[in-house]
Design a protein around this motif. Sequence first.
Motif, PDB file in Angstrom:
ATOM      1  N   ASP A 383      58.861 -12.038  14.960  1.00  0.00           N
ATOM      2  CA  ASP A 383      58.291 -12.271  13.825  1.00  0.00           C
ATOM      3  C   ASP A 383      57.876 -13.839  13.744  1.00  0.00           C
ATOM      4  O   ASP A 383      56.634 -14.019  13.419  1.00  0.00           O
ATOM      5  CB  ASP A 383      58.966 -12.120  12.691  1.00  0.00           C
ATOM      6  CG  ASP A 383      59.478 -10.659  11.982  1.00  0.00           C
ATOM      7  OD1 ASP A 383      58.730  -9.884  12.756  1.00  0.00           O
ATOM      8  OD2 ASP A 383      60.142 -10.283  11.368  1.00  0.00           O
ATOM      9  N   TYR A 386      54.232 -14.640  14.925  1.00  0.00           N
ATOM     10  CA  TYR A 386      53.113 -14.702  14.282  1.00  0.00           C
ATOM     11  C   TYR A 386      52.912 -15.740  13.055  1.00  0.00           C
ATOM     12  O   TYR A 386      52.186 -15.434  12.250  1.00  0.00           O
ATOM     13  CB  TYR A 386      53.110 -13.244  13.741  1.00  0.00           C
ATOM     14  CG  TYR A 386      53.008 -12.061  14.623  1.00  0.00           C
ATOM     15  CD1 TYR A 386      51.984 -11.625  15.125  1.00  0.00           C
ATOM     16  CD2 TYR A 386      54.223 -11.900  15.276  1.00  0.00           C
ATOM     17  CE1 TYR A 386      51.927 -10.589  16.067  1.00  0.00           C
ATOM     18  CE2 TYR A 386      54.301 -10.673  16.182  1.00  0.00           C
ATOM     19  CZ  TYR A 386      52.967 -10.154  16.878  1.00  0.00           C
ATOM     20  OH  TYR A 386      53.141  -9.259  17.671  1.00  0.00           O
ATOM     21  N   THR A 387      53.720 -17.010  13.354  1.00  0.00           N
ATOM     22  CA  THR A 387      53.718 -17.803  12.306  1.00  0.00           C
ATOM     23  C   THR A 387      53.334 -19.161  12.767  1.00  0.00           C
ATOM     24  O   THR A 387      53.368 -19.311  13.757  1.00  0.00           O
ATOM     25  CB  THR A 387      55.003 -18.059  11.409  1.00  0.00           C
ATOM     26  OG1 THR A 387      56.010 -18.449  12.469  1.00  0.00           O
ATOM     27  CG2 THR A 387      55.383 -16.599  10.917  1.00  0.00           C
ATOM     28  N   GLY A 392      50.833 -14.530  18.322  1.00  0.00           N
ATOM     29  CA  GLY A 392      51.490 -13.274  18.605  1.00  0.00           C
ATOM     30  C   GLY A 392      51.768 -12.615  19.948  1.00  0.00           C
ATOM     31  O   GLY A 392      52.282 -11.369  20.102  1.00  0.00           O
ATOM     32  N   GLY A 436      48.937  -4.786   9.414  1.00  0.00           N
ATOM     33  CA  GLY A 436      50.027  -5.670   9.584  1.00  0.00           C
ATOM     34  C   GLY A 436      49.633  -6.785  10.552  1.00  0.00           C
ATOM     35  O   GLY A 436      48.535  -6.801  11.054  1.00  0.00           O
ATOM     36  N   GLU A 437      50.524  -8.041  10.748  1.00  0.00           N
ATOM     37  CA  GLU A 437      50.328  -8.926  11.523  1.00  0.00           C
ATOM     38  C   GLU A 437      50.083  -8.509  13.020  1.00  0.00           C
ATOM     39  O   GLU A 437      49.252  -9.226  13.595  1.00  0.00           O
ATOM     40  CB  GLU A 437      51.472  -9.941  11.420  1.00  0.00           C
ATOM     41  CG  GLU A 437      52.852  -9.585  11.735  1.00  0.00           C
ATOM     42  CD  GLU A 437      53.847 -10.603  11.382  1.00  0.00           C
ATOM     43  OE1 GLU A 437      53.431 -11.835  10.445  1.00  0.00           O
ATOM     44  OE2 GLU A 437      55.104 -10.463  11.940  1.00  0.00           O
ATOM     45  N   ARG A 438      51.048  -7.521  13.351  1.00  0.00           N
ATOM     46  CA  ARG A 438      50.738  -7.166  14.898  1.00  0.00           C
ATOM     47  C   ARG A 438      49.219  -6.597  15.119  1.00  0.00           C
ATOM     48  O   ARG A 438      48.818  -7.130  16.032  1.00  0.00           O
ATOM     49  CB  ARG A 438      51.608  -6.147  15.075  1.00  0.00           C
ATOM     50  CG  ARG A 438      51.877  -5.864  16.323  1.00  0.00           C
ATOM     51  CD  ARG A 438      53.077  -4.573  16.930  1.00  0.00           C
ATOM     52  NE  ARG A 438      53.378  -4.528  18.319  1.00  0.00           N
ATOM     53  CZ  ARG A 438      54.106  -5.003  18.863  1.00  0.00           C
ATOM     54  NH1 ARG A 438      54.939  -6.184  18.251  1.00  0.00           N
ATOM     55  NH2 ARG A 438      54.463  -5.131  20.078  1.00  0.00           N
ATOM     56  N   ASP A 440      46.709  -7.399  13.177  1.00  0.00           N
ATOM     57  CA  ASP A 440      45.650  -8.501  12.944  1.00  0.00           C
ATOM     58  C   ASP A 440      45.575  -9.322  14.492  1.00  0.00           C
ATOM     59  O   ASP A 440      44.613  -9.681  14.850  1.00  0.00           O
ATOM     60  CB  ASP A 440      46.050  -9.294  11.917  1.00  0.00           C
ATOM     61  CG  ASP A 440      45.844  -8.502  10.482  1.00  0.00           C
ATOM     62  OD1 ASP A 440      45.131  -7.516  10.499  1.00  0.00           O
ATOM     63  OD2 ASP A 440      46.574  -8.917   9.789  1.00  0.00           O
ATOM     64  N   ALA A 441      46.937  -9.431  14.952  1.00  0.00           N
ATOM     65  CA  ALA A 441      46.900 -10.345  16.075  1.00  0.00           C
ATOM     66  C   ALA A 441      46.208  -9.743  17.529  1.00  0.00           C
ATOM     67  O   ALA A 441      45.537 -10.511  18.037  1.00  0.00           O
ATOM     68  CB  ALA A 441      48.265 -10.871  16.433  1.00  0.00           C
TER      69      ALA A 441
END
Length: 579
Positions: A383, A386-387, A392, A436-438, A440-441
């Motif tokens: 996680d 992704y910050t 990512g 989700g972020e996955r 999006d990345a």
Amino acid sequence: MDLGGGTWQRLTAVLLVMAVAAGGTGQGQSADGGGEDLLRNHDWTQMPGTTARNGILQVSALDRRIVEQDASGGRPNPPLNLAGPHLRSDGDFTVTARMSGVGDHDGASWLRLYGQVPVIYDEWRQERPSLRVGVTADGHVKVQIWDGASDEPATSREFDCGCSGTVTLTVSSIGDTFRVKADGRRLGTVQDPGVFAEGTVWFGLEADAGDDERREGWRLTQLTARAESGDALRVIKAPQLRQEQSEDSLRARAADVGRPFDVGTALAENPLLTDSRYRALAGSQFSMLTPENAFKPQFLHPRPDVYDFRDADLLVRFARANHMKVHAHTLVWHEALPHWMRQNDDPEEVRRTMLRHITAVAGHFKGEVAEWDVVNEPMSDDDESYTDGDLGLRSEQNPWFEAMGEEYIDEAFKAAHRADPNARLFLNEYGIEEEGERWDALYDLVRRLKERGVPIDGVGFQNHEYAPADRTDPETFRAHVRDLAELGLQARVSEMDVPLGEDEEDGRQTQAEEMAGKLRVCLQEPNCTSFSTWGFTDRYGSTADTKTYPPRPADSLPWDTALRPKPAYERLLETFDEA
């Protein structure tokens, strides 16, 4: 002349041994009359790790090993001759091998007889009943027996022999005992736990590398088999690869879509050559195949200077025989790597290793492969990746990213395009079907690749639904497919499987609807080019429970362990018809 029943049976058995493979002319017998000549009258050209010349096989050390997901371990993965002769026996038999060059290298020379061929995946190999006999570097004869209950041999015996140079090893399966001889001298016996209970014998040849890492190996100059005590023995040649087609099949429905669209599955070469029902379904139901393991680096590039494409070539030959496309998997991944690919800390040398591998492998299959998964699973599972501005991408245990950063992806696609300009090039990832972020990345990554002029053609959505939380609304998947279309990219369902869960009846319907929902989206979105499951039968499913031995089959695929279609298969057919 009146022959008694016992005399007639013995005469018939003798004639049967002679009239094999050579069309019943007796030409299959060895020169010394010691049984069927398995070496000179049959095909060994597809045996990995060997070179055939003038009826002699040079056996070199491949040192193929299967590592864990975390890159630890390294289970041996020796080859066998899938496309060559094997035996069918209803009783006792003897196999004799003359081995030359024994002791010339710092390692053992092995003949292996498989009662059942192994089941192999990128992270594990299920050993089934087999016997291995060979000569060690110190001149002993060693016998190992696997009973199918463990990775390790159930029995291991070593006999003093003083063998070196040229050695003739003989193994006789008599009742419940194996009798072992070297140069006609009886060495001893080993209890047989029923290795050949199914009546089949497959052949493997191995050369240990030894401590000096040389690959010269040894030479097989004779291999014969004969029946004992009047029992029947037949030599079976490799099966025909071409399978009968059916108008009532997934591939027939896909051909009627009205645009180029393929329905595919991942295939493994071991069951493809040894299980006739698996082979028939594979060739008749699907228009595209993905190699389950044979194209991964640890299988075809086990050493820096060693490539062996024989198992991979078998899958390509099967595809060609059945007019199937090959979606090749995979050129660059952080898993399924031989240990040597992780042992260099020089970034430039890591880069050269990756590029040489891509050039050699994609170049070997140029014109034979329609599509490539060039880069597999580049996104991180952490996680924190992704910050704070991180993109990512997976960095942990990924030698390619550690050496080159994101640029490794650019370099990989460019090298694949140079090696085979006509192949379509995909990036393949899991968990991107949901919001989700996955996702999006991943979207941002492929957008950057396009902006940099990287020759990427599409994205594979794996669609593994291991748990209910993995299930996604088909409309979410549709939105992502359309997002890619705006970038000028194709999409495909690349590896779908759906376990049934605790309630089998409800699970069968859920499995059917989940697969049908993703197929429906693909058929309705013009940039979605194919739908593939990761295997098609639970008999050989990769999601088997490996906490037990032998692994307990899973239930994630459209055909069950008995190769009977489940509701998922019927629902996929209906979805094609509805479209």
